[in-house]
Motif scaffolding. Structure first.
Motif, PDB file in Angstrom:
ATOM      1  N   ASP A   1     -11.022  -4.029  -6.657  1.00  0.00           N
ATOM      2  CA  ASP A   1      -9.885  -3.566  -6.198  1.00  0.00           C
ATOM      3  C   ASP A   1      -9.943  -2.447  -5.210  1.00  0.00           C
ATOM      4  O   ASP A   1      -9.109  -2.096  -3.927  1.00  0.00           O
ATOM      5  CB  ASP A   1      -9.469  -2.846  -7.289  1.00  0.00           C
ATOM      6  CG  ASP A   1     -10.023  -1.727  -8.112  1.00  0.00           C
ATOM      7  OD1 ASP A   1     -11.046  -1.737  -7.772  1.00  0.00           O
ATOM      8  OD2 ASP A   1      -9.449  -0.717  -9.062  1.00  0.00           O
ATOM      9  N   VAL A   2     -11.012  -1.464  -5.148  1.00  0.00           N
ATOM     10  CA  VAL A   2     -11.192  -0.363  -4.280  1.00  0.00           C
ATOM     11  C   VAL A   2     -11.528  -0.884  -2.879  1.00  0.00           C
ATOM     12  O   VAL A   2     -11.161  -0.543  -1.816  1.00  0.00           O
ATOM     13  CB  VAL A   2     -12.676   0.265  -3.987  1.00  0.00           C
ATOM     14  CG1 VAL A   2     -13.461   1.657  -2.970  1.00  0.00           C
ATOM     15  CG2 VAL A   2     -12.487   1.401  -5.888  1.00  0.00           C
ATOM     16  N   LYS A   3     -12.527  -2.107  -2.850  1.00  0.00           N
ATOM     17  CA  LYS A   3     -12.678  -2.486  -1.308  1.00  0.00           C
ATOM     18  C   LYS A   3     -11.357  -3.307  -0.463  1.00  0.00           C
ATOM     19  O   LYS A   3     -11.766  -3.740  -0.101  1.00  0.00           O
ATOM     20  CB  LYS A   3     -13.752  -4.150  -2.229  1.00  0.00           C
ATOM     21  CG  LYS A   3     -14.243  -4.727  -0.743  1.00  0.00           C
ATOM     22  CD  LYS A   3     -15.502  -6.167  -1.563  1.00  0.00           C
ATOM     23  CE  LYS A   3     -16.226  -5.363  -0.171  1.00  0.00           C
ATOM     24  NZ  LYS A   3     -17.277  -6.507  -0.616  1.00  0.00           N
ATOM     25  N   GLU A   4     -10.574  -4.185  -1.649  1.00  0.00           N
ATOM     26  CA  GLU A   4      -9.234  -4.575  -0.925  1.00  0.00           C
ATOM     27  C   GLU A   4      -8.189  -4.073  -0.628  1.00  0.00           C
ATOM     28  O   GLU A   4      -8.174  -3.782   0.309  1.00  0.00           O
ATOM     29  CB  GLU A   4      -8.381  -5.251  -2.274  1.00  0.00           C
ATOM     30  CG  GLU A   4      -7.429  -5.725  -2.139  1.00  0.00           C
ATOM     31  CD  GLU A   4      -6.896  -6.741  -3.276  1.00  0.00           C
ATOM     32  OE1 GLU A   4      -5.605  -6.601  -3.540  1.00  0.00           O
ATOM     33  OE2 GLU A   4      -7.536  -6.852  -3.585  1.00  0.00           O
TER      34      GLU A   4
ATOM     35  N   GLN B   1      -9.879  -2.318   2.846  1.00  0.00           N
ATOM     36  CA  GLN B   1      -9.696  -3.488   3.849  1.00  0.00           C
ATOM     37  C   GLN B   1      -7.865  -3.123   4.454  1.00  0.00           C
ATOM     38  O   GLN B   1      -7.660  -3.937   5.553  1.00  0.00           O
ATOM     39  CB  GLN B   1      -9.600  -5.411   3.174  1.00  0.00           C
ATOM     40  CG  GLN B   1     -11.140  -4.893   3.186  1.00  0.00           C
ATOM     41  CD  GLN B   1     -12.160  -5.242   4.310  1.00  0.00           C
ATOM     42  OE1 GLN B   1     -11.439  -5.523   5.405  1.00  0.00           O
ATOM     43  NE2 GLN B   1     -12.841  -4.915   4.367  1.00  0.00           N
ATOM     44  N   ASN B   2      -7.803  -3.191   3.101  1.00  0.00           N
ATOM     45  CA  ASN B   2      -5.626  -3.248   3.514  1.00  0.00           C
ATOM     46  C   ASN B   2      -5.350  -2.091   4.575  1.00  0.00           C
ATOM     47  O   ASN B   2      -4.615  -1.728   5.657  1.00  0.00           O
ATOM     48  CB  ASN B   2      -4.743  -3.115   2.541  1.00  0.00           C
ATOM     49  CG  ASN B   2      -4.589  -4.232   1.948  1.00  0.00           C
ATOM     50  OD1 ASN B   2      -5.245  -5.686   1.868  1.00  0.00           O
ATOM     51  ND2 ASN B   2      -4.558  -4.562   0.197  1.00  0.00           N
ATOM     52  N   SER B   3      -6.025  -0.977   4.282  1.00  0.00           N
ATOM     53  CA  SER B   3      -5.728  -0.024   5.423  1.00  0.00           C
ATOM     54  C   SER B   3      -6.611   0.513   6.912  1.00  0.00           C
ATOM     55  O   SER B   3      -5.967   0.670   7.321  1.00  0.00           O
ATOM     56  CB  SER B   3      -6.606   1.551   4.351  1.00  0.00           C
ATOM     57  OG  SER B   3      -7.396   1.464   4.248  1.00  0.00           O
ATOM     58  N   LEU B   4      -7.866   0.024   6.312  1.00  0.00           N
ATOM     59  CA  LEU B   4      -8.438  -1.005   7.669  1.00  0.00           C
ATOM     60  C   LEU B   4      -7.362  -1.730   8.769  1.00  0.00           C
ATOM     61  O   LEU B   4      -6.653  -1.417   9.481  1.00  0.00           O
ATOM     62  CB  LEU B   4      -9.526  -1.214   7.594  1.00  0.00           C
ATOM     63  CG  LEU B   4     -10.579  -1.667   8.405  1.00  0.00           C
ATOM     64  CD1 LEU B   4     -10.492   0.030   9.719  1.00  0.00           C
ATOM     65  CD2 LEU B   4     -11.708  -2.619   8.807  1.00  0.00           C
ATOM     66  N   GLN B   5      -6.810  -2.843   8.259  1.00  0.00           N
ATOM     67  CA  GLN B   5      -5.848  -3.229   9.027  1.00  0.00           C
ATOM     68  C   GLN B   5      -4.484  -2.468   9.230  1.00  0.00           C
ATOM     69  O   GLN B   5      -4.383  -2.940  10.453  1.00  0.00           O
ATOM     70  CB  GLN B   5      -5.441  -5.034   8.005  1.00  0.00           C
ATOM     71  CG  GLN B   5      -6.606  -5.945   7.376  1.00  0.00           C
ATOM     72  CD  GLN B   5      -6.193  -7.118   6.026  1.00  0.00           C
ATOM     73  OE1 GLN B   5      -5.888  -6.624   6.140  1.00  0.00           O
ATOM     74  NE2 GLN B   5      -7.338  -7.971   6.293  1.00  0.00           N
TER      75      GLN B   5
END
Length: 100
Positions: free
Chosen positions: A11-14, A17-21
């Motif tokens: 859940d942290v990895k996801e 990724q969302n914040s990076l995008q």
């Protein structure tokens, strides 16, 4: 079953990724445009301050020499009364604020 506690949770990895995008898709200025804007702003420095005026007046300041009962702190360079000496190393004296 063994658990690897150093591995990033899914859940942290996801969310990372969302914040990076989101950051990559944002309309942030690139470094070149920021430098160009700064260079253009530098050209205005000689024009003066809007609403301000230049005064060609000479300031007169009276300098009072250090008295015999005063010293200049070697750390903060303020002139203090001799009663505020906390430490004296050779010719250098330190005030109570700096050594206190």
């Amino acid at each position: 079953m063994a658990t690897d506690y150093d591995e990033v949770r899914s859940d942290v990895k996801e969310s990372q990724q969302n914040s990076l995008q989101a950051l990559q898709s944002a309309n942030a200025p690139d470094a070149r445009s920021v430098v160009l804007e700064l260079d253009e702003a530098d050209g205005l420095d000689g024009a003066g301050i809007p609403g301000g005026e230049f005064i060609a007046e000479e300031l007169i300041v009276q300098v009072i020499p250090q008295k015999e009962d005063e010293f200049t702190c070697y750390s903060c360079f303020l002139v203090r009364h001799r009663s505020q000496i906390a430490l004296q190393k050779g010719a250098h004296a330190y005030c109570t604020d700096c050594e206190g």
